[in-house]
Design a protein around this motif. Sequence first.
Motif, mmCIF file in Angstrom:
data_model
loop_
_atom_site.group_PDB
_atom_site.id
_atom_site.type_symbol
_atom_site.label_atom_id
_atom_site.label_comp_id
_atom_site.label_asym_id
_atom_site.label_seq_id
_atom_site.Cartn_x
_atom_site.Cartn_y
_atom_site.Cartn_z
ATOM 1 N N GLY A 204 0.778 -1.235 0.000
ATOM 2 C CA GLY A 204 0.000 0.000 0.000
ATOM 3 C C GLY A 204 0.807 1.281 0.000
ATOM 4 N N TYR A 205 1.963 1.268 -0.634
ATOM 5 C CA TYR A 205 2.757 2.491 -0.680
ATOM 6 C C TYR A 205 1.991 3.579 -1.430
ATOM 7 C CZ TYR A 205 6.412 5.808 -1.779
ATOM 8 O OH TYR A 205 7.140 6.950 -1.898
ATOM 9 N N ARG A 207 -0.646 5.027 -0.377
ATOM 10 C CA ARG A 207 -2.029 5.148 0.089
ATOM 11 C C ARG A 207 -2.083 5.588 1.542
ATOM 12 N NH1 ARG A 207 -2.763 0.232 -2.928
ATOM 13 N NH2 ARG A 207 -2.979 -1.051 -1.068
ATOM 14 N N HIS A 208 -0.936 5.625 2.182
ATOM 15 C CA HIS A 208 -0.939 5.961 3.605
ATOM 16 C C HIS A 208 0.335 6.741 3.932
ATOM 17 C CE1 HIS A 208 -1.291 5.519 7.903
ATOM 18 N NE2 HIS A 208 -2.516 5.074 7.724
ATOM 19 N N PRO A 209 0.219 7.870 4.641
ATOM 20 C CA PRO A 209 1.419 8.689 4.889
ATOM 21 C C PRO A 209 2.438 8.017 5.806
ATOM 22 C CG PRO A 209 -0.482 9.549 6.093
ATOM 23 C CD PRO A 209 -0.996 8.484 5.183
ATOM 24 N N GLN A 210 2.014 6.973 6.513
ATOM 25 C CA GLN A 210 2.947 6.344 7.442
ATOM 26 C C GLN A 210 3.732 5.203 6.780
ATOM 27 O OE1 GLN A 210 2.383 9.098 9.471
ATOM 28 N NE2 GLN A 210 3.425 7.615 10.767
ATOM 29 N N PRO A 230 1.107 8.669 13.938
ATOM 30 C CA PRO A 230 -0.290 9.074 13.789
ATOM 31 C C PRO A 230 -0.738 10.055 14.879
ATOM 32 C CG PRO A 230 -0.093 6.731 14.373
ATOM 33 C CD PRO A 230 1.275 7.222 14.070
ATOM 34 N N ARG A 314 -2.679 -3.377 6.541
ATOM 35 C CA ARG A 314 -3.869 -2.535 6.442
ATOM 36 C C ARG A 314 -3.843 -1.481 7.539
ATOM 37 N NH1 ARG A 314 -7.501 -3.982 10.242
ATOM 38 N NH2 ARG A 314 -6.900 -5.853 11.380
ATOM 39 N N ALA A 315 -4.537 -0.394 7.290
ATOM 40 C CA ALA A 315 -4.603 0.689 8.266
ATOM 41 C C ALA A 315 -5.736 0.404 9.223
ATOM 42 C CB ALA A 315 -4.835 2.013 7.552
ATOM 43 N N GLY A 319 -5.306 4.555 13.549
ATOM 44 C CA GLY A 319 -4.241 5.236 12.818
ATOM 45 C C GLY A 319 -2.983 4.406 12.679
ATOM 46 N N SER A 320 -2.950 3.239 13.317
ATOM 47 C CA SER A 320 -1.751 2.413 13.187
ATOM 48 C C SER A 320 -1.854 1.547 11.936
ATOM 49 C CB SER A 320 -1.584 1.533 14.425
ATOM 50 O OG SER A 320 -2.614 0.578 14.444
ATOM 51 N N LEU A 321 -0.750 0.927 11.597
ATOM 52 C CA LEU A 321 -0.713 0.030 10.457
ATOM 53 C C LEU A 321 -0.574 -1.386 10.987
ATOM 54 C CD1 LEU A 321 1.761 2.159 8.382
ATOM 55 C CD2 LEU A 321 -0.613 1.750 7.772
#
Lengths: 419, 677
Positions: A204-205, A207-210, A230, A314-315, A319-321
């Motif tokens: 998921g690069y 798609r999520h800022p983290q 987060p 998955r997120a 807010g964690s992954l």
Amino acid sequence: MNNQTRYPVVVLGGGIAGIAAALELTRLGHEVALVEKTPFFGGRAAHLCCKATDVCQKCGACLVQERLKALFQEPRISLYPQTELLESSRQNGLFHLRLQQQPLVINPERCVDCGLCQEECPAATQGAIITTSVTQNHPRYAVDPAACLYFQDGSCRVCQQICPPTARAIDLEQPEKTMDLAAEAVIVATGYRPGDPACRSHYGYGRHPQILSGVELEERLKNGTGLVGPDREPPRRVAFIQCVGSRDLQHPYCSQVCCGYTLRLARLLKHRQPEAEITTFYMDLQNTGRDAPRLQAEAHREIKVVRALPGDLRAAADGSLRLRYLHEENAAAVEAAFDLVVLSVGIGPGADNAALAALLQVELTPDGFFQTSGRQQYTETSQPGLFLAGTASGPRDIAGCITQALAAARQASQYVQKS
Amino acid sequence: MSIARDLDIILAHGPELSAGGLDYYKLGLWAAGLPKSRILALNPGLPAEELAQRLQAFLYRGSEHRVLLAALDPRLRARQIIRLLLEEIRINPEFLGVLDLQEALGYPDPQACSLKAHNLIRLAASMLTRAEPIVTRELPVNSRVLVWGDSFAALKAAVDLVNQGYPVLQAFPGPAFKPLIPGAPLTQPPGEELLQLTSQAQSHPAVQLAPQARIIEVQGSAGNFQVKLETDQEVRVETVGAMILAPEMHLQPGEAAASLSPHPRVLTQTRLEEILAAPEEAKDLLGPGAPSLQVAFLGADSHPLALRRALDAAKKFLARDDCRVLLLTRDAKVGVPELEGELEEAASSGLIVVKLPGLPALSLEGDRPRFTFFDPVMHQEESLACDLVILDEVYAPAAGNAAQAELLGLFPGPRGFFQVDNVRHLPVITNRRGICVAGPARGVMGLDQALAEADAAVSAVHQLLGRGRAEAPQGRAVIDRGRCVLCLTCHRLCPHGAVSWDNRAIINELACQGCGVCASQCPNEAIQIRNFTDDQVVAAMETLDPRLTPKIVAFLCQNSAWEAYHGALKMQQIVLPLGFTPLRMPCAGKIDIDYLLKAFTYGADGVLVLGCHSDNCKSQMGNEHALWRVERARTMLEEAGVDPRRLVFRTLAANAPRDFLAAVHHLAGLLQEVKAA
């Protein structure tokens, strides 16, 4: 057609390998032209951060610094920034290179690097005026004609107007230049392209800022832009995932550097933030540096090392992954939460390799790197007089690039003296 | 005591100086008031001819020009002037001070900018008026080179050296050349090029061979080493100008071998290769009619080259359909070119790769070896009987490297290899000039890289010896023979092996790298580093201006902190404390306790010592010396009633300008605390 300038050796690529080769050639008594596609010298290695905890971790990133300094002080190296190879031919053993240089809009003699032009540029977000964090470069700003509005339709002259009247360094009417160089030998040091972190879509690069690539993490640490989890705090739980863009069907090779930089970055994060929990997911831990067992033993003490590549990311609502992987000891599926996931991207072949190889009439390996000829020729190609340095011919670390550059410089020097 | 001499100051003012808010007219007037100084304001944009004329007209007559060039980004903007001064007017590079006024531009108050710029000029002028010339001179050197070892890298170095006109003495421990091809079966004959290399080294008249040799003593330094060699016939002393160390690695049994007694079904990798290379023996194993086998390769995870060897043998078994071949390993080390592909290929032709956290237990059950381990994929305890077990072997450094490193005055490298693990020495140099390392001397590596390193080492030797004449800066470190009491502190401490003695200490100019570790530790103050003399440093500290506060004296190692400082100046919107006074040091090891204490007596509010990170010092120990001295000075300060927090030591890298700023701000913060307390 301009007059042809003749050099004993032309080096293509202004990264660490090209710089090291050019400097060594001047030490061996030759004039050199150093051709760089981008406006700035230093290449990718100049953007890597120092990974010393309090003790040097031997990543070699600082080696770029002194060589860059020497480069800008060396009068026998002619620098050609923003310049690309258009055509190449050989006659009587001489390489005839036609180069195209983008308009050098910003006059280095006048620019004071104030950065006003970039601040005011309406197309700055499209990359019309680019800058570099490699501070030895001057000017540290450059106009990219591909994105600049002036070069598209002549509609904008903001930068030229805003440039302080005492400097007046910008002249948008500078022409594009075509140059012809003749060279007795050529060193190709055009480097690599980092692996695409999006090539493993399940991570998921983007798609999520983290979720960051290893390259981005290096840059953030170098530029001090910081890492934020987060909850606006520094990320406490960090995962590194190895072999992104290496050792798969599309990239059937090991990039050699990622295990090393991951362990060093992980130790650096742990050093800066001792309460952080850092996990590295890997397939096989490769040797890292000259004292690999020591570095790895130290790393094992400080960080968690898990042999498993997570199958799923998955997120979560908090807010964690969440990463799912198989536990090595009992083969049970485990889910773990992280604040930051770093994809350790590898070294991919340079974007222009195919075009360059066709121009220079040399072969590429099936993986897309430049082919060295024979097993014992570390720097030679099938074209006599054409040598390779750095990651153009395959993954290697900074020290490896410098070694190969020194060898290429000596080979080229001997070739020039013989012919 | 050094004498302050006349100084010419050139203020290169483009339009940009006033753009930055500097009043360079006022600056010029102020600078003209400095002792023994004259000033020329010059626009670097003038045509070269006019620049040259103006410079010629202005500069003091004679050859001893001391010139300070102050400008914004002078290395770029005043490049033309620098070129003229060095190449046309030919001033001594040591006499040219190049000062970047960038630091002065950051302050909101233009008056402060100009004052700061003036102080920067004053600081640089104080060092420069006391500068002494460093003249390079040609020293005769021995152009013979000792190549130690018989690896292919050693052979290539020897052949390349003689082709460049350097006679070679090639000494090696064995009776004849026995080079290895790393990653290849020991039985594999070398290719044509390698054979050619071997025969050239063997037969070239300029290569003198010394087989069965041992180095038992080394005297002298770069350009002139006396090496005592012991061979089976004699002990002799050979004189050489430089050395390239490239002793061959040897193979050692891997970890698994330790627990096992010899058994016919348990073979080492070497023994297997011998069997496979002998047609008669191989037939029993692989020929038609041979029994089907279950073969397990164990380990092969010390280095990718060990895996390559194992795969090469495994392929022979895989070629037979009825053999089951396993590789039990901790990590598949594939980090060399093409090995991942080879492993994949072997796997697709039947190799079963089992990755385990540790090597499995091996026992003998009757006649057959048996493994037990937990299989993480099948998720069960496995017990596996094999017909043949192959124990891996590890590439290890040549025996005796460590003892030899001590003889040669080299810092020991990791795991018994030569060359200390310090990136400053990459790829092939060591802490002693004239001693290079290549290939298997410094690590396990493939032949390609080893040969490339031989190239680099030959280049380094060539640059040192220059066919019999070496250029050395004269008098970079000077011993006052009247003060020297021959305590030999310098000899013990010199990281570069540059100090010897007759009835006083002597510094070898070719070997000296000017770090100054000796000068600051000399108990009788008998050593001065030219252009970093105690006088100069003290004179520089005298320039502290009470109007600029907080007064921070920063001692910056030129190999890291000085670069980081300049990097920081070029970052956007950087403001250093107005009284920040940077002093360049050749190495943190040059920083004397006296300097630290004197800085406070000259009114410094705080003192900052910045050196390289541990293991990253060009002189290996300079940063440690600095740390010890800072700690000592802190106790002395405390005894004297000065808050020791005012003295800070930090390490950083050249490419970490943010660490530099953090250190300065850290000290500035501490100073505020101290002030408030």
